[in-house]
Design a protein around this motif. Structure first.
Motif, PDB file in Angstrom:
ATOM      1  N   PHE A   1      -8.342  10.025  -0.238  1.00  0.00           N
ATOM      2  CA  PHE A   1      -8.542   8.655  -0.648  1.00  0.00           C
ATOM      3  C   PHE A   1      -7.426   8.111  -1.469  1.00  0.00           C
ATOM      4  N   TYR A   2      -6.059   8.529  -2.090  1.00  0.00           N
ATOM      5  CA  TYR A   2      -5.370   8.323  -2.281  1.00  0.00           C
ATOM      6  C   TYR A   2      -4.074   7.835  -1.075  1.00  0.00           C
ATOM      7  N   LEU A   3      -4.355   8.750  -0.077  1.00  0.00           N
ATOM      8  CA  LEU A   3      -3.638   8.528   1.405  1.00  0.00           C
ATOM      9  C   LEU A   3      -3.563   7.658   1.989  1.00  0.00           C
ATOM     10  N   LEU A   4      -5.636   6.817   2.425  1.00  0.00           N
ATOM     11  CA  LEU A   4      -5.691   5.579   2.260  1.00  0.00           C
ATOM     12  C   LEU A   4      -5.590   4.670   2.020  1.00  0.00           C
ATOM     13  N   ALA A   5      -5.842   4.417   0.444  1.00  0.00           N
ATOM     14  CA  ALA A   5      -4.764   3.728  -0.432  1.00  0.00           C
ATOM     15  C   ALA A   5      -3.615   3.302   0.279  1.00  0.00           C
ATOM     16  N   SER A   6      -2.712   4.341   0.394  1.00  0.00           N
ATOM     17  CA  SER A   6      -1.593   4.033   0.642  1.00  0.00           C
ATOM     18  C   SER A   6      -1.230   3.427   1.876  1.00  0.00           C
ATOM     19  N   ALA A   7      -2.111   3.706   2.920  1.00  0.00           N
ATOM     20  CA  ALA A   7      -2.513   2.726   4.278  1.00  0.00           C
ATOM     21  C   ALA A   7      -2.460   1.116   3.838  1.00  0.00           C
ATOM     22  N   ILE A   8      -3.261   1.048   3.218  1.00  0.00           N
ATOM     23  CA  ILE A   8      -3.994   0.077   2.734  1.00  0.00           C
ATOM     24  C   ILE A   8      -2.751  -0.890   1.433  1.00  0.00           C
ATOM     25  N   GLY A   9      -1.935  -0.004   1.184  1.00  0.00           N
ATOM     26  CA  GLY A   9      -0.692  -0.867   0.778  1.00  0.00           C
ATOM     27  C   GLY A   9      -0.019  -1.350   1.547  1.00  0.00           C
ATOM     28  N   LEU A  10       0.598  -0.544   2.929  1.00  0.00           N
ATOM     29  CA  LEU A  10       1.794  -0.539   2.897  1.00  0.00           C
ATOM     30  C   LEU A  10       1.900  -1.844   4.325  1.00  0.00           C
ATOM     31  N   VAL A  11       0.073  -2.071   4.884  1.00  0.00           N
ATOM     32  CA  VAL A  11      -0.747  -3.559   5.518  1.00  0.00           C
ATOM     33  C   VAL A  11      -0.731  -4.844   4.734  1.00  0.00           C
ATOM     34  N   LEU A  12      -1.616  -4.240   3.714  1.00  0.00           N
ATOM     35  CA  LEU A  12      -2.273  -5.694   2.816  1.00  0.00           C
ATOM     36  C   LEU A  12      -0.757  -6.962   2.303  1.00  0.00           C
ATOM     37  N   GLY A  13       0.456  -6.448   2.507  1.00  0.00           N
ATOM     38  CA  GLY A  13       1.321  -7.162   1.595  1.00  0.00           C
ATOM     39  C   GLY A  13       1.524  -7.855   2.783  1.00  0.00           C
ATOM     40  N   GLY A  14       2.110  -8.238   3.586  1.00  0.00           N
ATOM     41  CA  GLY A  14       2.804  -7.904   5.006  1.00  0.00           C
ATOM     42  C   GLY A  14       1.593  -9.057   5.710  1.00  0.00           C
ATOM     43  N   SER A  15       0.342  -8.426   5.903  1.00  0.00           N
ATOM     44  CA  SER A  15      -0.387  -8.818   6.459  1.00  0.00           C
ATOM     45  C   SER A  15      -1.116 -10.421   6.198  1.00  0.00           C
ATOM     46  N   GLN A  16      -0.989 -10.465   4.764  1.00  0.00           N
ATOM     47  CA  GLN A  16      -0.891 -11.600   3.153  1.00  0.00           C
ATOM     48  C   GLN A  16       0.207 -12.524   3.777  1.00  0.00           C
ATOM     49  N   ALA A  17       1.187 -12.128   3.542  1.00  0.00           N
ATOM     50  CA  ALA A  17       2.492 -12.747   3.835  1.00  0.00           C
ATOM     51  C   ALA A  17       2.730 -13.499   4.984  1.00  0.00           C
ATOM     52  N   LEU A  18       2.770 -12.669   6.391  1.00  0.00           N
ATOM     53  CA  LEU A  18       3.211 -13.101   6.772  1.00  0.00           C
ATOM     54  C   LEU A  18       2.276 -14.362   8.275  1.00  0.00           C
TER      55      LEU A  18
END
Length: 450
Positions: free
Chosen positions: A349-366
């Motif tokens: 679950f932590y690994l999945l959360a890590s993947a979400i974190g890595l794309v979450l901010g960039g998806s919204q910012a861009l």
């Protein structure tokens, strides 16, 4: 005028722009604590417990004589706040564009939200109506303030630097969200050591988010500047709804901008639903405890900083559109991995959360920076009110699909995989938008790489 004088003027203008940009970042830094600590972690469970304390023997409370399940109070309050925000956001955007005075309106929205959040310290006993009212005010105020905040982006950053400026803003927000969440978790988990009850610890955590929001809002209010416009002779509030209709008609003249908004609405609905339902999926389907879930939220916040900055750099090399499309492909893989995630496996679950974190901010910012290129000059706040409505006011389809999938199948795994459709459809819609033509049609210079 000599060349040296021109160079000095250019250097001064660049320094002023960088000063404004640094001030702009700090509004994300100020308000993101509310989204993280209040909405994502503490308020939902706490307001539900307060409502249950006020409930009758059948588990119902009766606001205005209407029977409502105590467990639904938080969800209904969020829904009402969305309605209020949808009604007010276009008015605020129209007023800002008509007068050119974004900063006073930003101050009103920010401090109304911060005051409501600080007032949550008094949410105890059976005061569920107070909690619902404060949530409605704070949530709606945040949405209105974000319309005004986002509308500054085209004015403080040139076309070539907007992706990186927007990404830094998101990174600032995730940094503050993670930092304050760590402090809150220290207080919450060690409340006995601090000599306070668990309830008091939660109320301190809620109120501290409001104090933080209000305190750091001073930075953008000092550094951002208004671009005054000649008075139109019309009252902004009195003509707000006419202005909204005018804005909608104007947007029809820019069909490519509308096409991007539709794509954003679809894939952002999927993103918001994954974030809001991840805790339910983790607890109900995977059997994970509350500590694991809160730690995962913290992990998402920390990695979202790196993700936002990293995807900002990718956009400089590959263009914002291609980078967003790549992130949507990763989101699809995340949902596929989540479907097969084994129960009782916190590391996975932590690994999945890590993947979400890595794309979450960039998806919204861009997405924010890309949309800023598609806004006709002088209509920033109005168009960003439509963008914010897509971001906050219309994200209801995803939860509906998630809920229906669970209702029909009885499986949260089927519910989570059903959200793939939002990312696949959003990918297809965005891929079809000719961004260069859309920017030119809005009357803006087309960056070398977009």
């Amino acid at each position: 005028m000599t060349a040296d004088t021109v160079d000095r003027a250019d250097d001064s203008a660049a320094a002023d722009r960088r000063r404004e940009q640094r001030g702009w970042y700090f509004y994300d830094f100020a308000c993101s604590v509310y989204s993280t600590s209040v909405l994502t972690v503490f308020l939902g469970p706490y307001l539900t417990s307060v409502a249950k304390a006020a409930a009758d023997a059948d588990g119902f409370v009766h606001p205005l004589g209407v029977p409502v399940r105590a467990g639904s109070v938080f969800a209904y309050a969020v829904s009402v706040s969305v309605v209020v925000a949808v009604l007010v956001m276009p008015l605020a955007g129209a007023a800002a564009d008509r007068t050119g005075r974004k900063k006073p309106l930003l101050a009103v929205a920010a401090y109304l939200g911060a005051a409501a959040t600080t007032g949550m310290f008094f949410l105890d006993g059976d005061r569920y109506l107070l909690g619902a009212l404060l949530l409605i005010v704070a949530n709606a105020s945040l949405s209105v303030s974000m319309v005004l905040y986002n509308a500054y982006l085209p004015q403080i950053a040139g076309p070539e630097e907007r992706d990186s400026v927007s990404s830094r803003g998101w990174a600032f927000g995730y940094t503050s969200g993670a930092f304050v969440l760590v402090l809150n978790l220290v207080l919450y988990t060690g409340h006995d050591s601090f000599g306070v009850s668990e309830s008091t610890a939660v109320r301190i955590c809620l109120a501290s988010a409001g104090v933080w929001w209000g305190a750091f809002t001073l930075v953008p209010l000092r550094r951002l500047r208004d671009r005054r416009l000649p008075p139109s002779g019309e009252g902004a509030v009195g003509t707000g709804w006419r202005q909204l209709m005018t804005t909608l008609r104007d947007m029809r003249r820019h069909p490519l901008t509308l096409s991007f908004l539709l794509a954003y609405l679809v894939y952002n609905d999927g993103i918001q639903t994954v974030i809001s339902q991840a805790s339910i999926y983790g607890s109900e389907e995977l059997g994970l405890d509350q500590t694991t879930l809160i730690t995962a939220v913290l992990l998402v916040q920390i990695l979202a900083v790196a993700g936002a900055l990293g995807m900002g750099r990718m956009a400089r090399s590959y263009g914002a559109k291609r980078t967003i499309l790549a992130s949507l492909a990763v989101w699809t893989l995340i949902l596929g991995a989540g479907y097969f995630l084994p129960a009782g496996a916190p590391v996975a679950f932590y690994l999945l959360a890590s993947a979400i974190g890595l794309v979450l901010g960039g998806s919204q910012a861009l997405s924010r920076s890309l949309f800023s290129h598609l806004v006709p000059r002088g209509k920033e706040a109005e168009y960003f009110s439509a963008y914010e409505m897509s971001d906050r006011g219309l994200s209801w389809l995803g939860p509906l699909v998630f809920g229906l999938a669970y209702q029909l199948t009885g499986s949260y795994r089927d519910a989570i995989i059903s959200l793939v459709v939002f990312f696949l459809l959003g990918f297809g819609l965005l891929a079809r938008v000719p961004i260069g033509r859309a920017i030119a049609a809005a009357g803006n210079p087309v960056p070398a790489r977009i």
